[in-house]
Design an enzyme around this catalytic site. Sequence first.
Site, PDB file in Angstrom:
ATOM      1  CE  LYS A  76      -3.876   2.077   2.566  1.00  0.00           C
ATOM      2  NZ  LYS A  76      -4.808   1.932   3.703  1.00  0.00           N
ATOM      3  CB  SER A 151      -8.076   3.848   2.836  1.00  0.00           C
ATOM      4  OG  SER A 151      -7.222   3.216   3.768  1.00  0.00           O
ATOM      5  CB  SER A 175      -8.437   1.113   5.771  1.00  0.00           C
ATOM      6  OG  SER A 175      -9.097   2.345   5.747  1.00  0.00           O
TER       7      SER A 175
END
Lengths: 487, 95
Positions: A76, A151, A175
């Site tokens: 990420k 997210s 997330s």
Amino acid sequence: MFPDTVKAILEGLNKGDFSSEEITTELLARANRHQPDFNAFITLDEEGALAAARQADEARRSGQAGQLLGLPFAHKDLFCTQGLRTTCASRMLESFVPPYESTVAARFRQAGAVCIGKTNMDEFAMGSSNENSHFGAVRNPWNTEYVPGGSSGGSAAAVAGGLVPAATGSDTGGSIRQPAAFCGISGLKPTYGRVSRLGMIAYASSLDQGGPMAHTVEDLAILLGVMAGLDEADSTSAEEAVPDYSAALEQPVKGMKIGLPREIFEAGKVGQTEPAIQAAIESLKSLGAEFVDISLPHIDLSVPAYYVIAPAECSTNLSRFDGVRYGHRCDNPKDLEDLYARSRAEGFGEEVKRRILVGTYALSAGYYDAYYRKAQQIRRLIKQDFAGAFQAVDAILSPVTPGSAFRIGEKTADPVQMYLEDIYTVPVSLAGLPSLAIPAGLLNGLPVGLQLTANYFRESTLMQLGHQFQLHTNWHQQRPSTSGRPD
Amino acid sequence: MPLKPEDLATVATLAKLDIPANQTERLRQDIEQILTFVEQMNAQDTADIKPLGSPLERPQRLRADQVTETDQREALQSVTRHTEQGLYLVPKVIE
């Protein structure tokens, strides 16, 4: 044809069925080919990945070991990677190349894994749909008109779409779990403090926690073993010993007690996911798990408390972006105030600004007690709710989200509607507990996730339950038809 | 709770965020809606409840009082163009 799970790829590499260079080359090609479809990546590191893959192949030939030697994966884009651009999906960090490595990235590197690139996300991890990215929305591989969740939406889409077997994510209020659920993969939010936060760009420091995302719980066990453990450089990193998570997988479920919160199940809040969740409960019952009615009386206050605490911490954390030391700097500032205010206005997106403003308000003189202190008091009530429940059960079961993925654009006009996406995930985050999301069904052709939560540092319990569930169901083996596998 | 335009302006000043005039009203409405939503918390009596700041409530670990950091100024300043002789450059502050 390459396998798409961590376990199978490591076996294939060990047996010599293929080299790390071969599979890395193929995955880079897929990631490039599907970038217009999913927009899962912000940065692809072809040169670095191929060099690391060749190095891993060489190491394997010379008899060296590594837990993830030669495994391609993605980070990420909030884990700082030394020398590789790390943007947090923000214009603020559009050209930021970290001068140091996050502990998570260092551990993957030491284990011999090959990072192919950095995945797209909601800006500074603020969002539940991955529409808040400076680099554009991510699209769900199951149906590209739908959001992948957020997210960690790029990580979830990259795994679901067959671009990588695994990716890192971070979970502040859901997330990892929510995008895992929307994209039909498995994701684990570890106990707060289990995985080092050093070099993971901060959103809300008392909630942020990094974790793994992959197709199977078996894979999560391997990955968490690499990520977890004490980091002296992170003062909130836990000293608990890291157990052998893979050893927990084969433990039977028989006799385990699982709690069903009546505030969700009796209040009829399971919503559209009900058939899938009920079927999952039946599956676990058939394996010998016992279900117990429990109460978490304050969970309805979780989302309001979360949307005070997280913005308050975000407004503090993001004050470091001042246009001076790193990040976006406005042109021709007329004075220092103008440099700060314009650099931040130009660098941050809409949702980030909203949360900074809400947080600043909640922390400001005259409002602190009514908002921030109040939210922290409710946080304690929620923690106590879970502590009471875990006196009687080994784990707590719920849906991950009220429904399956929604259409891109469907909820962008109403921030509060978007926040309510997090209704089942934020209570767990406020308490700091470990929580697993696994695929449990399909709703209108889109995946539905099951959430299992355990007591502090009992990630092994989640691995055990999740793996046994996956041995008896095949939802984790379903793949979207648009996935990046060879046609 | 209603949020007046001047309240938003004060918060924006505290947050060091420049808000263009054409975005003020939309932002004011959003923030007001969020604040109204979180005020649901007021329904809960929390009189004797101690606030919880961090979930694990453990004491911070202490380390030996030794220098562990090396000088990394060059590396840390490599991410901005606005430095001179090891110092960060900002608009003139003192007249």
